[in-house]
Design an enzyme around this catalytic site. Sequence first.
Site, PDB file in Angstrom:
ATOM      1  N   ARG A 159       0.821  -1.222   0.000  1.00  0.00           N
ATOM      2  CA  ARG A 159       0.000   0.000   0.000  1.00  0.00           C
ATOM      3  C   ARG A 159       0.852   1.267   0.000  1.00  0.00           C
ATOM      4  O   ARG A 159       0.487   2.262   0.610  1.00  0.00           O
ATOM      5  CB  ARG A 159      -0.964   0.030   1.193  1.00  0.00           C
ATOM      6  N   SER A 237     -10.984  -0.771   2.825  1.00  0.00           N
ATOM      7  CA  SER A 237     -10.353  -0.957   4.144  1.00  0.00           C
ATOM      8  C   SER A 237      -9.966   0.407   4.707  1.00  0.00           C
ATOM      9  O   SER A 237      -9.291   1.169   4.029  1.00  0.00           O
ATOM     10  CB  SER A 237      -9.081  -1.789   4.010  1.00  0.00           C
ATOM     11  N   GLU A 327      -5.595   3.911   5.850  1.00  0.00           N
ATOM     12  CA  GLU A 327      -5.172   3.685   4.466  1.00  0.00           C
ATOM     13  C   GLU A 327      -5.543   4.859   3.549  1.00  0.00           C
ATOM     14  O   GLU A 327      -4.756   5.241   2.687  1.00  0.00           O
ATOM     15  CB  GLU A 327      -5.821   2.382   3.961  1.00  0.00           C
TER      16      GLU A 327
HETATM   17  C1  LIG Z   1     -15.686  -0.506  -1.796  1.00  0.00           C
HETATM   18  C2  LIG Z   1     -14.197  -0.265  -1.907  1.00  0.00           C
HETATM   19  C3  LIG Z   1     -13.320  -1.324  -2.045  1.00  0.00           C
HETATM   20  C4  LIG Z   1     -11.943  -1.102  -2.172  1.00  0.00           C
HETATM   21  N1  LIG Z   1     -11.098  -2.173  -2.292  1.00  0.00           N
HETATM   22  C5  LIG Z   1      -9.763  -1.987  -2.418  1.00  0.00           C
HETATM   23  C6  LIG Z   1      -8.871  -3.101  -2.545  1.00  0.00           C
HETATM   24  O1  LIG Z   1      -9.293  -4.257  -2.583  1.00  0.00           O
HETATM   25  N2  LIG Z   1      -7.543  -2.850  -2.652  1.00  0.00           N
HETATM   26  C7  LIG Z   1      -7.039  -1.582  -2.648  1.00  0.00           C
HETATM   27  O2  LIG Z   1      -5.805  -1.430  -2.750  1.00  0.00           O
HETATM   28  N3  LIG Z   1      -7.851  -0.504  -2.525  1.00  0.00           N
HETATM   29  C8  LIG Z   1      -9.200  -0.667  -2.421  1.00  0.00           C
HETATM   30  N4  LIG Z   1     -10.026   0.405  -2.275  1.00  0.00           N
HETATM   31  C9  LIG Z   1      -9.452   1.762  -2.221  1.00  0.00           C
HETATM   32  C10 LIG Z   1      -9.479   2.540  -3.567  1.00  0.00           C
HETATM   33  O3  LIG Z   1     -10.465   2.033  -4.424  1.00  0.00           O
HETATM   34  C11 LIG Z   1      -8.140   2.512  -4.306  1.00  0.00           C
HETATM   35  O4  LIG Z   1      -7.123   3.055  -3.508  1.00  0.00           O
HETATM   36  C12 LIG Z   1      -8.201   3.292  -5.624  1.00  0.00           C
HETATM   37  O5  LIG Z   1      -7.008   3.090  -6.363  1.00  0.00           O
HETATM   38  C13 LIG Z   1      -8.383   4.805  -5.442  1.00  0.00           C
HETATM   39  O6  LIG Z   1      -8.621   5.355  -6.721  1.00  0.00           O
HETATM   40  P1  LIG Z   1      -9.373   6.740  -6.916  1.00  0.00           P
HETATM   41  O7  LIG Z   1      -9.280   7.094  -8.358  1.00  0.00           O
HETATM   42  O8  LIG Z   1     -10.736   6.646  -6.351  1.00  0.00           O
HETATM   43  O9  LIG Z   1      -8.466   7.714  -6.063  1.00  0.00           O
HETATM   44  P2  LIG Z   1      -8.930   8.944  -5.168  1.00  0.00           P
HETATM   45  O10 LIG Z   1      -9.622   8.438  -3.956  1.00  0.00           O
HETATM   46  O11 LIG Z   1      -9.659   9.937  -5.995  1.00  0.00           O
HETATM   47  O12 LIG Z   1      -7.520   9.537  -4.725  1.00  0.00           O
HETATM   48  C14 LIG Z   1      -6.682   8.809  -3.847  1.00  0.00           C
HETATM   49  C15 LIG Z   1      -5.334   9.533  -3.730  1.00  0.00           C
HETATM   50  O13 LIG Z   1      -4.668   9.518  -4.986  1.00  0.00           O
HETATM   51  C16 LIG Z   1      -4.425  10.859  -5.457  1.00  0.00           C
HETATM   52  N5  LIG Z   1      -4.627  10.823  -6.919  1.00  0.00           N
HETATM   53  C17 LIG Z   1      -5.677  10.297  -7.602  1.00  0.00           C
HETATM   54  N6  LIG Z   1      -5.444  10.333  -8.925  1.00  0.00           N
HETATM   55  C18 LIG Z   1      -4.222  10.902  -9.089  1.00  0.00           C
HETATM   56  C19 LIG Z   1      -3.404  11.211 -10.226  1.00  0.00           C
HETATM   57  N7  LIG Z   1      -3.795  10.933 -11.468  1.00  0.00           N
HETATM   58  N8  LIG Z   1      -2.191  11.786 -10.017  1.00  0.00           N
HETATM   59  C20 LIG Z   1      -1.765  12.061  -8.756  1.00  0.00           C
HETATM   60  N9  LIG Z   1      -2.480  11.793  -7.645  1.00  0.00           N
HETATM   61  C21 LIG Z   1      -3.693  11.223  -7.817  1.00  0.00           C
HETATM   62  C22 LIG Z   1      -5.411  11.729  -4.707  1.00  0.00           C
HETATM   63  O14 LIG Z   1      -4.919  13.049  -4.575  1.00  0.00           O
HETATM   64  C23 LIG Z   1      -5.471  11.010  -3.365  1.00  0.00           C
HETATM   65  O15 LIG Z   1      -4.363  11.358  -2.581  1.00  0.00           O
HETATM   66  C24 LIG Z   1     -11.422   0.221  -2.155  1.00  0.00           C
HETATM   67  C25 LIG Z   1     -12.317   1.297  -2.010  1.00  0.00           C
HETATM   68  C26 LIG Z   1     -13.691   1.057  -1.893  1.00  0.00           C
HETATM   69  C27 LIG Z   1     -14.636   2.228  -1.757  1.00  0.00           C
END
Ligand SMILES: Cc1cc2nc3c(=O)[nH]c(=O)nc-3n(C[C@H](O)[C@H](O)[C@H](O)COP(=O)(O)OP(=O)(O)OC[C@H]3O[C@@H](n4cnc5c(N)ncnc54)[C@H](O)[C@@H]3O)c2cc1C
Length: 337
Positions: A159, A237, A327
């Site tokens: 992570r 998580s 996380e």
């Molecule tokens: C129901 C559920 C299940 C999940 N299961 C998992 C799992 O099994 N495993 C896991 O690892 N995670 C899981 N996650 C967490 C999450 O989905 C991941 O971390 C995902 O990659 C976040 O993507 P996002 O586009 O929504 O990022 P965001 O939440 O929009 O952003 C997260 C971070 O990344 C930064 N960011 C986003 N895009 C960029 C970019 N292009 N350049 C620079 N910075 C950026 C943001 O500033 C922020 O700091 C889960 C979440 C949910 C709600």
Amino acid sequence: MTALAELTTIRVGGTPSVLTIAATETEIIEAVNSADEAGQELLIIGGGSNLIVADDFTGQVLKIASTGYENDSTVCAGAWVTVQAGHNWDDFVADCVKNGWLGVEALSGIPGTVGATPIQNVGAYGQQVSETIAQVRTWNRETKKIEIIFAANCEFGYRTSIFKKYPNRWVILSVTFQLPLGDLSSPIKYNELAVYFNNEIGDRVSSQQLRAGVLELRAGKGMLLDSTDHDSWSVGSFFMNPRVAQPPQDAPAWPEADGRYKVSAAWLIEQAGFGKGFGLNDRATLSTKHTLAITNRGTASSNDVLELARHVRNGVKAKFGIELQPEPKLVNCSIEN
Ligand SMILES: Cc1cc2nc3c(=O)[nH]c(=O)nc-3n(C[C@H](O)[C@H](O)[C@H](O)COP(=O)(O)OP(=O)(O)OC[C@H]3O[C@@H](n4cnc5c(N)ncnc54)[C@H](O)[C@@H]3O)c2cc1C
């Protein structure tokens, strides 16, 4: 103006003063540069699935919405696919399975965008994106240049990555994956999946079957986005599995390369007295299916979420002396006492 509560999967957070939606690499760079040159803070978001934003947040937001991918067919060793940062992760995984591109099928159903996956080295069911990422194309906000970062330099870990370590240095523009070709999944590494398929660790099933199995298992835990299931109004998580020298007796624990152990945070939470569905009020509770997810039951504020997270963390610390780390990215808020 659209509130962060509408842009995040846990549905909490205040209203930005400015919301820019950038659909191309050029628009992303322009938006970031103009905020940087004006010395203004900018919150970059993708799918908002790993973010808790304060209720009183009023800053500027840039939503990355560039989509599409290209497979470079001149590369002989498997598929070499470059995906725009704002592309929906699970749409990409579904296409990989359809196209016979292997290595991400166990990551089915994870919400959010492709560009966010390298940041916390997204992982589930025995796979991590670091296993298939070849390189990450970025905009370096310090040098003001495009910079391609090869996987070997991304400092991927559990992570974490260089992008998490230096959160404001790079904006991710696209991610290139190198994916082996085939119809059989990568060997199963996760016990729950092996049990689901009545197989052994190391066995393989078709990648379509693996994807379907993962989606079913995730739905059963509220880990698949579903607007009608409050257990999925979360960030997935909330806490990382902590690393410790000596795991508590009976705790599920996995040995790490440095001689320490990764311990199940869900187990620690349950053993500290916080069962499924636990809450301090009826607005924010632990998921009724999984103790590791903090969920919005419909009317929670970010304060409700943080208060519960703090309470659970303090309870685990009091019982085991282990401090859980969140996380998700916490924006203008914290769970410190
Ligand atoms: C129901 C559920 C299940 C999940 N299961 C998992 C799992 O099994 N495993 C896991 O690892 N995670 C899981 N996650 C967490 C999450 O989905 C991941 O971390 C995902 O990659 C976040 O993507 P996002 O586009 O929504 O990022 P965001 O939440 O929009 O952003 C997260 C971070 O990344 C930064 N960011 C986003 N895009 C960029 C970019 N292009 N350049 C620079 N910075 C950026 C943001 O500033 C922020 O700091 C889960 C979440 C949910 C709600």
